[in-house]
Design a protein around this motif. Structure first.
Motif, mmCIF file in Angstrom:
data_model
loop_
_atom_site.group_PDB
_atom_site.id
_atom_site.type_symbol
_atom_site.label_atom_id
_atom_site.label_comp_id
_atom_site.label_asym_id
_atom_site.label_seq_id
_atom_site.Cartn_x
_atom_site.Cartn_y
_atom_site.Cartn_z
ATOM 1 N N ARG A 83 0.842 -1.400 -0.133
ATOM 2 C CA ARG A 83 -0.067 -0.152 0.029
ATOM 3 C C ARG A 83 0.832 1.286 -0.085
ATOM 4 N N TYR A 84 1.866 1.301 0.792
ATOM 5 C CA TYR A 84 2.894 2.492 0.822
ATOM 6 C C TYR A 84 3.670 2.515 -0.430
ATOM 7 N N SER A 85 3.950 1.384 -1.059
ATOM 8 C CA SER A 85 4.627 1.560 -2.537
ATOM 9 C C SER A 85 3.428 2.397 -3.343
ATOM 10 N N GLN A 86 2.008 1.859 -3.321
ATOM 11 C CA GLN A 86 1.256 2.583 -4.164
ATOM 12 C C GLN A 86 1.293 4.036 -4.025
ATOM 13 N N PHE A 87 1.251 4.424 -2.722
ATOM 14 C CA PHE A 87 1.074 5.685 -2.415
ATOM 15 C C PHE A 87 2.307 6.692 -3.183
ATOM 16 N N VAL A 88 3.570 6.040 -2.954
ATOM 17 C CA VAL A 88 4.698 6.534 -3.753
ATOM 18 C C VAL A 88 4.608 6.707 -5.408
ATOM 19 N N LYS A 89 3.942 5.630 -5.698
ATOM 20 C CA LYS A 89 3.818 5.714 -7.421
ATOM 21 C C LYS A 89 2.639 6.825 -7.503
ATOM 22 N N ALA A 90 1.672 7.028 -6.726
ATOM 23 C CA ALA A 90 0.634 7.842 -6.966
ATOM 24 C C ALA A 90 1.161 9.505 -6.637
ATOM 25 N N LEU A 134 4.225 10.434 -7.295
ATOM 26 C CA LEU A 134 4.991 10.770 -8.608
ATOM 27 C C LEU A 134 4.037 10.967 -9.853
ATOM 28 N N GLY A 135 3.045 10.297 -9.858
ATOM 29 C CA GLY A 135 1.970 10.598 -10.751
ATOM 30 C C GLY A 135 1.251 11.926 -10.779
ATOM 31 N N VAL A 136 1.034 12.180 -9.628
ATOM 32 C CA VAL A 136 0.499 13.702 -9.224
ATOM 33 C C VAL A 136 1.527 14.800 -9.836
ATOM 34 N N ILE A 137 3.015 14.482 -9.465
ATOM 35 C CA ILE A 137 3.758 15.488 -9.720
ATOM 36 C C ILE A 137 4.240 15.695 -11.350
ATOM 37 N N LEU A 138 4.136 14.433 -11.874
ATOM 38 C CA LEU A 138 4.065 14.533 -13.352
ATOM 39 C C LEU A 138 2.945 15.135 -13.901
ATOM 40 N N GLY A 139 1.743 14.593 -13.405
ATOM 41 C CA GLY A 139 0.569 15.373 -14.095
ATOM 42 C C GLY A 139 0.860 17.026 -14.051
ATOM 43 N N ALA A 140 1.172 17.396 -12.969
ATOM 44 C CA ALA A 140 1.253 18.814 -12.628
ATOM 45 C C ALA A 140 2.218 19.252 -13.596
ATOM 46 N N PHE A 141 3.277 18.703 -13.897
ATOM 47 C CA PHE A 141 4.234 19.102 -14.818
ATOM 48 C C PHE A 141 3.834 19.222 -16.276
ATOM 49 N N LEU A 142 3.192 18.199 -16.642
ATOM 50 C CA LEU A 142 2.453 18.289 -17.919
ATOM 51 C C LEU A 142 1.615 19.344 -18.124
ATOM 52 N N LEU A 143 0.602 19.665 -17.064
ATOM 53 C CA LEU A 143 -0.343 20.975 -17.251
ATOM 54 C C LEU A 143 0.539 22.018 -17.146
ATOM 55 N N GLY A 176 10.346 14.861 -7.358
ATOM 56 C CA GLY A 176 9.541 13.688 -7.251
ATOM 57 C C GLY A 176 10.117 12.390 -7.765
ATOM 58 N N LEU A 177 11.107 12.317 -8.841
ATOM 59 C CA LEU A 177 11.997 11.384 -9.250
ATOM 60 C C LEU A 177 12.850 10.804 -8.226
ATOM 61 N N LEU A 178 13.387 11.676 -7.467
ATOM 62 C CA LEU A 178 14.429 11.475 -6.422
ATOM 63 C C LEU A 178 13.559 10.651 -5.371
ATOM 64 N N ILE A 184 13.829 6.818 -3.815
ATOM 65 C CA ILE A 184 14.313 6.576 -2.281
ATOM 66 C C ILE A 184 12.980 5.525 -1.941
ATOM 67 N N GLY A 185 11.695 6.008 -2.443
ATOM 68 C CA GLY A 185 10.637 5.106 -1.760
ATOM 69 C C GLY A 185 10.859 3.429 -2.396
ATOM 70 N N MET A 186 11.154 3.563 -3.601
ATOM 71 C CA MET A 186 11.373 2.160 -4.132
ATOM 72 C C MET A 186 12.673 1.343 -3.412
ATOM 73 N N HIS A 187 13.684 2.188 -3.137
ATOM 74 C CA HIS A 187 14.688 1.586 -2.379
ATOM 75 C C HIS A 187 14.358 1.029 -1.191
ATOM 76 N N LEU A 188 13.624 1.823 -0.322
ATOM 77 C CA LEU A 188 13.116 1.623 0.926
ATOM 78 C C LEU A 188 12.039 0.247 0.751
ATOM 79 N N HIS A 189 11.267 0.147 -0.347
ATOM 80 C CA HIS A 189 10.493 -1.064 -0.677
ATOM 81 C C HIS A 189 11.407 -2.229 -0.921
ATOM 82 N N LEU A 190 12.343 -1.763 -1.449
ATOM 83 C CA LEU A 190 13.457 -3.287 -1.763
ATOM 84 C C LEU A 190 13.949 -3.676 -0.258
ATOM 85 N N LEU A 191 14.388 -2.740 0.359
ATOM 86 C CA LEU A 191 14.976 -3.199 1.652
ATOM 87 C C LEU A 191 13.689 -3.705 2.479
ATOM 88 N N HIS A 192 12.693 -3.523 2.557
ATOM 89 C CA HIS A 192 11.652 -4.052 3.076
ATOM 90 C C HIS A 192 11.149 -5.282 2.602
#
Length: 96
Positions: free
Chosen positions: A22-29, A31-40, A70-72, A76-84
């Motif tokens: 669930r936390y990994s999905q929050f990290v991806k969401a 990033l999606g918000v940040i990318l959407g704001a950039f495209l807008l 956001g990419l950074l 970091i979030g995916m790195h923590l996900h892999l550590l978990h």
């Protein structure tokens, strides 16, 4: 470590780690918000500021910084996900 960490059982740790997806999905969401704001910003602000190069750079610089951050944070979030996941694997090996 505090005394609270010493009393945490393996079952409680495993229960907390099951919520990791669930936390990994929050990290991806996020990033999606940040990318959407950039495209807008690119679609709305950039065409309105194309009369001068400095205005175009000023219009897009802040959103670009947010995308970089956001990419950074995504990394970091995916790195923590892999550590978990590695910790889960080690606990499962210990149980067997």
């Amino acid at each position: 470590m505090s005394s609270d960490d010493d009393t945490t059982s393996t079952a409680e740790i495993e229960n907390r780690m099951q919520q990791l997806g669930r936390y990994s999905q929050f990290v991806k969401a996020g990033l999606g918000v940040i990318l959407g704001a950039f495209l807008l910003a690119v679609v709305v602000l950039l065409p309105a500021n194309l009369d001068a190069a400095t205005a175009a750079v000023d219009a897009i610089l802040l959103p670009l910084i947010f995308v970089g951050m956001g990419l950074l944070l995504f990394g970091i979030g995916m790195h923590l996900h892999l550590l978990h996941l590695n910790l889960v694997r080690q606990l499962r090996k210990e149980r067997d």
